[in-house]
Design a protein around this motif. Sequence first.
Motif, PDB file in Angstrom:
ATOM      1  N   ALA A   1       0.748  -1.442   0.152  1.00  0.00           N
ATOM      2  CA  ALA A   1      -0.380  -0.103  -0.292  1.00  0.00           C
ATOM      3  C   ALA A   1       0.767   1.160   0.498  1.00  0.00           C
ATOM      4  N   TYR A   2       2.448   1.269   0.413  1.00  0.00           N
ATOM      5  CA  TYR A   2       3.007   2.344   0.805  1.00  0.00           C
ATOM      6  C   TYR A   2       4.308   2.462   0.158  1.00  0.00           C
ATOM      7  N   GLU A   3       3.955   1.176  -1.068  1.00  0.00           N
ATOM      8  CA  GLU A   3       5.556   1.294  -1.676  1.00  0.00           C
ATOM      9  C   GLU A   3       5.833   2.673  -2.674  1.00  0.00           C
ATOM     10  N   LEU A   4       4.910   3.151  -3.533  1.00  0.00           N
ATOM     11  CA  LEU A   4       5.130   3.601  -3.674  1.00  0.00           C
ATOM     12  C   LEU A   4       5.116   5.178  -3.351  1.00  0.00           C
ATOM     13  N   ASP A   5       4.935   5.091  -2.322  1.00  0.00           N
ATOM     14  CA  ASP A   5       4.952   6.338  -0.978  1.00  0.00           C
ATOM     15  C   ASP A   5       6.458   6.716  -0.976  1.00  0.00           C
ATOM     16  N   ILE A   6       7.469   5.176  -0.357  1.00  0.00           N
ATOM     17  CA  ILE A   6       8.539   4.872  -0.187  1.00  0.00           C
ATOM     18  C   ILE A   6       8.955   5.500  -1.160  1.00  0.00           C
ATOM     19  N   THR A   7       9.228   5.214  -2.604  1.00  0.00           N
ATOM     20  CA  THR A   7       9.535   5.373  -3.630  1.00  0.00           C
ATOM     21  C   THR A   7       9.599   7.005  -3.697  1.00  0.00           C
ATOM     22  N   TYR A   8       8.121   7.385  -3.761  1.00  0.00           N
ATOM     23  CA  TYR A   8       8.928   8.890  -4.063  1.00  0.00           C
ATOM     24  C   TYR A   8       9.333   9.775  -3.209  1.00  0.00           C
ATOM     25  N   ALA A   9       9.221   9.023  -1.495  1.00  0.00           N
ATOM     26  CA  ALA A   9      10.520   9.753  -0.650  1.00  0.00           C
ATOM     27  C   ALA A   9      11.869  10.320  -0.861  1.00  0.00           C
ATOM     28  N   ALA A  10      12.690   8.888  -1.887  1.00  0.00           N
ATOM     29  CA  ALA A  10      13.365   8.446  -1.582  1.00  0.00           C
ATOM     30  C   ALA A  10      14.041   9.426  -3.277  1.00  0.00           C
ATOM     31  N   ILE A  11      12.865   9.335  -4.210  1.00  0.00           N
ATOM     32  CA  ILE A  11      13.410   9.819  -5.277  1.00  0.00           C
ATOM     33  C   ILE A  11      13.691  11.503  -4.168  1.00  0.00           C
ATOM     34  N   ALA A  12      12.576  12.454  -3.896  1.00  0.00           N
ATOM     35  CA  ALA A  12      12.968  13.288  -3.204  1.00  0.00           C
ATOM     36  C   ALA A  12      14.231  13.453  -2.390  1.00  0.00           C
ATOM     37  N   LEU A  13      14.231  12.595  -1.618  1.00  0.00           N
ATOM     38  CA  LEU A  13      15.742  12.605  -0.641  1.00  0.00           C
ATOM     39  C   LEU A  13      16.537  12.724  -1.900  1.00  0.00           C
TER      40      LEU A  13
END
Length: 128
Positions: A94-106
């Motif tokens: 449910a949140y793997e895409l959100d982690i990906t967005y956070a990782a890209i932002a970082l």
Amino acid sequence: MKSFEIGSLILRVYLGLAFFIHGFAKYQGGVENTAGWFESMGIPGFMAYMVTAIEIVGGLLLIAGLGTRYITPLFFIIMIVVILKVKLSEGFSAYELDITYAAIALFLFLNSKSSFSLDAKLTNKKAA
């Protein structure tokens, strides 16, 4: 042209577009509806207006490559709150895409210097 900079450009434009679309959807659907949803989760309703503005304006600025170093931490914080407040109990898928967005932002925060950005063009003009 370095392949690293092209990769960074692709990530920056993608993340900016994704956040812009999410923010614009909140705006079109009525930010007050999002504010009510925020309040139901224990988040102050006024934060919906702030998040929507950050997503729309920040998304457009990120696409242009203007203020990347300032926008990406805001995107990172938004994604961490989404994961913790909304999706954590639903499991990883449910949140793997959100982690990906956070990782890209970082990643973009740590590597914000790109010749394919308005920041670079403005910096070069000031130096000249």
